[in-house]
Design a protein around this motif. Structure first.
Motif, PDB file in Angstrom:
ATOM      1  N   THR A 154      82.526  64.166  98.501  1.00 26.15           N
ATOM      2  CA  THR A 154      83.875  64.091  97.910  1.00 26.15           C
ATOM      3  C   THR A 154      84.721  65.303  98.271  1.00 26.15           C
ATOM      4  OG1 THR A 154      83.154  65.193  95.857  1.00 26.15           O
ATOM      5  CG2 THR A 154      83.034  62.789  95.911  1.00 26.15           C
ATOM      6  N   LEU A 155      84.132  66.257  99.015  1.00 31.27           N
ATOM      7  CA  LEU A 155      84.831  67.489  99.384  1.00 31.27           C
ATOM      8  C   LEU A 155      85.337  68.244  98.160  1.00 31.27           C
ATOM      9  CD1 LEU A 155      86.846  66.043 102.404  1.00 31.27           C
ATOM     10  CD2 LEU A 155      84.880  67.581 102.531  1.00 31.27           C
ATOM     11  N   ALA A 156      84.660  68.041  97.030  1.00 36.26           N
ATOM     12  CA  ALA A 156      84.998  68.727  95.773  1.00 36.26           C
ATOM     13  C   ALA A 156      86.438  68.463  95.333  1.00 36.26           C
ATOM     14  CB  ALA A 156      84.751  70.236  95.892  1.00 36.26           C
ATOM     15  N   LEU A 213      91.560  59.572  99.273  1.00 35.51           N
ATOM     16  CA  LEU A 213      90.443  58.630  99.185  1.00 35.51           C
ATOM     17  C   LEU A 213      89.922  58.284 100.578  1.00 35.51           C
ATOM     18  CD1 LEU A 213      88.658  57.004  97.314  1.00 35.51           C
ATOM     19  CD2 LEU A 213      90.356  55.161  97.331  1.00 35.51           C
ATOM     20  N   THR A 214      90.814  58.279 101.558  1.00 39.13           N
ATOM     21  CA  THR A 214      90.380  58.088 102.941  1.00 39.13           C
ATOM     22  C   THR A 214      89.446  59.221 103.374  1.00 39.13           C
ATOM     23  OG1 THR A 214      92.472  56.995 103.490  1.00 39.13           O
ATOM     24  CG2 THR A 214      91.160  57.823 105.325  1.00 39.13           C
ATOM     25  N   LEU A 215      89.784  60.436 102.969  1.00 45.03           N
ATOM     26  CA  LEU A 215      88.934  61.585 103.281  1.00 45.03           C
ATOM     27  C   LEU A 215      87.521  61.413 102.719  1.00 45.03           C
ATOM     28  CD1 LEU A 215      90.971  64.905 102.775  1.00 45.03           C
ATOM     29  CD2 LEU A 215      89.599  64.275 104.747  1.00 45.03           C
ATOM     30  N   THR A 216      87.440  61.073 101.441  1.00 41.08           N
ATOM     31  CA  THR A 216      86.120  60.931 100.811  1.00 41.08           C
ATOM     32  C   THR A 216      85.355  59.752 101.396  1.00 41.08           C
ATOM     33  OG1 THR A 216      86.977  59.550  98.992  1.00 41.08           O
ATOM     34  CG2 THR A 216      86.983  61.936  98.671  1.00 41.08           C
ATOM     35  N   ILE A 230      85.493  58.649 104.540  1.00 45.38           N
ATOM     36  CA  ILE A 230      84.945  59.083 105.834  1.00 45.38           C
ATOM     37  C   ILE A 230      83.690  59.927 105.620  1.00 45.38           C
ATOM     38  CG2 ILE A 230      85.378  60.528 107.858  1.00 45.38           C
ATOM     39  CD1 ILE A 230      88.343  59.681 107.641  1.00 45.38           C
ATOM     40  N   MET A 231      83.771  60.858 104.687  1.00 50.41           N
ATOM     41  CA  MET A 231      82.625  61.729 104.413  1.00 50.41           C
ATOM     42  C   MET A 231      81.429  60.932 103.895  1.00 50.41           C
ATOM     43  SD  MET A 231      83.234  64.807 105.315  1.00 50.41           S
ATOM     44  CE  MET A 231      81.828  65.574 104.497  1.00 50.41           C
ATOM     45  N   ALA A 232      81.692  59.951 103.023  1.00 56.17           N
ATOM     46  CA  ALA A 232      80.607  59.142 102.465  1.00 56.17           C
ATOM     47  C   ALA A 232      79.920  58.315 103.548  1.00 56.17           C
ATOM     48  CB  ALA A 232      81.147  58.224 101.371  1.00 56.17           C
ATOM     49  N   LEU A 233      80.718  57.774 104.474  1.00 52.97           N
ATOM     50  CA  LEU A 233      80.143  56.984 105.560  1.00 52.97           C
ATOM     51  C   LEU A 233      79.277  57.852 106.463  1.00 52.97           C
ATOM     52  CD1 LEU A 233      83.196  54.727 106.508  1.00 52.97           C
ATOM     53  CD2 LEU A 233      81.084  54.006 105.376  1.00 52.97           C
ATOM     54  N   LYS A 282      98.890  52.808 100.117  1.00 50.87           N
ATOM     55  CA  LYS A 282      99.318  52.377 101.455  1.00 50.87           C
ATOM     56  C   LYS A 282      99.488  53.534 102.454  1.00 50.87           C
ATOM     57  CE  LYS A 282     101.896  48.274  99.939  1.00 50.87           C
ATOM     58  NZ  LYS A 282     101.790  48.456  98.481  1.00 50.87           N
ATOM     59  N   ARG A 283      98.888  54.683 102.174  1.00 50.18           N
ATOM     60  CA  ARG A 283      98.970  55.803 103.118  1.00 50.18           C
ATOM     61  C   ARG A 283      97.570  56.382 103.286  1.00 50.18           C
ATOM     62  NH1 ARG A 283     103.466  60.260 102.030  1.00 50.18           N
ATOM     63  NH2 ARG A 283     104.583  58.300 101.663  1.00 50.18           N
ATOM     64  N   PHE A 284      97.028  56.187 104.479  1.00 47.66           N
ATOM     65  CA  PHE A 284      95.643  56.579 104.715  1.00 47.66           C
ATOM     66  C   PHE A 284      95.518  57.983 105.291  1.00 47.66           C
ATOM     67  CE2 PHE A 284      95.887  51.883 105.466  1.00 47.66           C
ATOM     68  CZ  PHE A 284      95.462  51.544 104.187  1.00 47.66           C
TER      69      PHE A 284
END
Length: 483
Positions: free
Chosen positions: A67-69, A94-97, A99-102, A215-217
């Motif tokens: 989750t990058l804290a 949420l896009t950031l988290t 990517i990290m989770a994947l 709507k903004r990734f």
């Protein structure tokens, strides 16, 4: 009674109303976990419960990185910074988290033949954990925004509803599997799957909702702001989770799952009050951030001291009522280690001191200071456990954790004072002297539970006095917040 409660809620300010409802939600959700615990401790072996504790421990540590804290304090500041773009901000981070989770979850799944024995979890539990890493940030983001905006009705319904459904599902799964001895399903896996598929399922719905609404990734401003604030918090959050759960991971590795189960149940019982502080702090943060720039703000000073006093008394009360709590929640196997509850309860209280001062550091964007304090405490904790557990047994982890929490609280206060002076602010935000005295008194009183366990009459009388004090200070704290 319900009518009276409704009338009282109508007369409260939106801040107090929100804090009250979120506290009730946390109390109810935690209450379900406590109510169901006697079922699990009487059906599942301590080794099975140890696996459950191990799963939650690993998830807590790994999710910080995935989750990058971003949910560790900076989110409320982002809500203030991007007031008119909150939907877009949510979908972007949420896009950031995701990517990290994947990356992290996918790696664990692919390497499960090697990762599984290394962390002590089956490949099936690793897959379950990966799903959680992917979707849980959506629920956290949504809920944090609801709290910041003082919107509590839907959050209350979803939190309580999912807690009820998850508890019923997990209890039902354990009862079903235990009634079929010929089944090859592990009790710990059945409990975890039933519980978290409900929780993760709701989070998956939230994930879709936030993505559609925002709507903004990708937005460079949001990512830069969040990463600048959160990256130092990753070190802090990892260190905090190491401090919180490394004892169970190390006990599992060095002693066994059964001992991890016993220690985990005692830790959970000692930490009953922590859910109350979590709710209080989550509601206190918006109030603090809105008024912190007013030097010498009396509302902050009085409210923080009173809230800490209430939490201290509750922590002491739980320590002193340890034997009764364990008799209800578990069996004699767990009662034999009852003397571990006082040091654990004292350490749990000190987390509230650390949280108060880390809130200041988050507001002043000095999150690297939070990281320094947490890393120091975590390193001390792991080092002490490596020495003490082989020498004195798994019970030593309770005392090493207390020592580490003392280091964390003292360090956080020192760094917060430094941050204030760097901003030219000389007057303390809190009543530091009172909070220090309160901490020492709470540790001493909590540890006195070891002696009071031998004198039931005196213990019950002092507990009754504490209940009266809790009620009195709660009313006083409420009046302070409303003013």
């Amino acid at each position: 009674m319900i009518s009276t409660l409704k009338e009282k809620l109508k007369g409260m300010s939106v801040e107090v109303k929100s804090a009250t409802v979120y506290t009730l939600s946390s109390v109810f959700s935690r209450g379900l976990a406590i109510i169901s615990m006697p079922i699990f401790t009487r059906i599942m072996s301590s080794a099975d419960i140890g696996v459950v504790n191990l799963y939650t421990s690993w998830y807590s540590m790994i999710s910080i990185v995935s989750t990058l804290a971003l949910t560790s304090g900076g989110y409320s500041l982002a809500m203030k910074e991007f007031d008119g773009e909150r939907d877009a901000y949510e979908s972007s981070v949420l896009t950031l988290t995701t990517i990290m989770a994947l990356v992290i979850g996918g790696g664990l799944v692919l390497l499960s033949p090697w990762a599984s024995p290394a962390i002590g979890l089956s490949p099936r539990l690793i897959i379950l954990m990966t799903f959680g890493l992917l979707v849980m940030p959506a629920w956290d983001f949504w809920n944090l925004r609801q709290r910041f905006e003082y919107k509590y009705k839907l959050s209350f319904v979803l939190s309580v509803g999912s807690a009820v459904l998850a508890t019923v599902a997990s209890v039902g799964a354990v009862l079903l599997v235990s009634s079929q001895p010929e089944s090859n399903v592990n009790l710990s896996e059945a409990r975890l799957a039933a519980n978290y598929l409900v929780v993760y399922g709701l989070s998956a719905v939230m994930w879709i909702l936030l993505m559609i609404r925002g709507k903004r990734f990708y937005d460079r401003r949001f990512w830069k702001f969040s990463l600048n604030l959160s990256l130092p918090l990753i070190g802090y959050s990892i260190a905090s989770q190491v401090l919180n759960v490394s004892d169970r991971v190390m006990i599992s590795s060095m002693v066994g799952d059964a001992e991890t189960g016993v220690y985990g149940v005692l830790y959970s019982a000692s930490s009953i009050a922590l859910f109350l502080w979590t709710a209080i702090n989550a509601s206190f943060i918006p109030y603090l951030f809105r008024n912190i720039d007013t030097e010498g703000h009396q509302g902050i000073r009085k409210a923080s001291t009173l809230l800490l006093a209430v939490f201290a008394l509750v922590s002491i009360l739980i320590s002193w009522l340890g034997p009764e709590i364990i008799k209800v929640l578990a069996t004699d196997e767990y009662l034999a280690a009852i003397t571990l509850m006082p040091p654990i309860a004292a350490g749990v209280f000190l987390t509230s001191i650390s949280n108060l001062y880390s809130n200041i550091l988050v507001y002043y964007k000095k999150t690297k200071y939070i990281m320094f304090a947490a890393i120091a405490a975590a390193v001390v904790n792991v080092a002490l456990n490596l020495v003490a557990i082989p020498l004195f047994g798994y019970g030593a982890a309770a005392y090493t954790t207390l020592a580490s929490y003392i280091i964390l609280a003292v360090s956080q206060r020192a760094w917060a004072t430094k941050a204030c002076r760097e901003r030219g602010r000389m007057e303390p935000i809190y009543e530091d002297g009172k909070l220090g005295a309160l901490s020492v008194a709470c540790i001493a009183a909590t540890m006195a539970g070891i002696i009071l366990y031998k004198t039931n009459v005196l213990r019950y009388v002092t507990c009754a006095v504490l209940l009266v004090l809790v009620a009195f200070l709660s009313v006083k704290a409420k009046s302070s917040r409303e003013s």
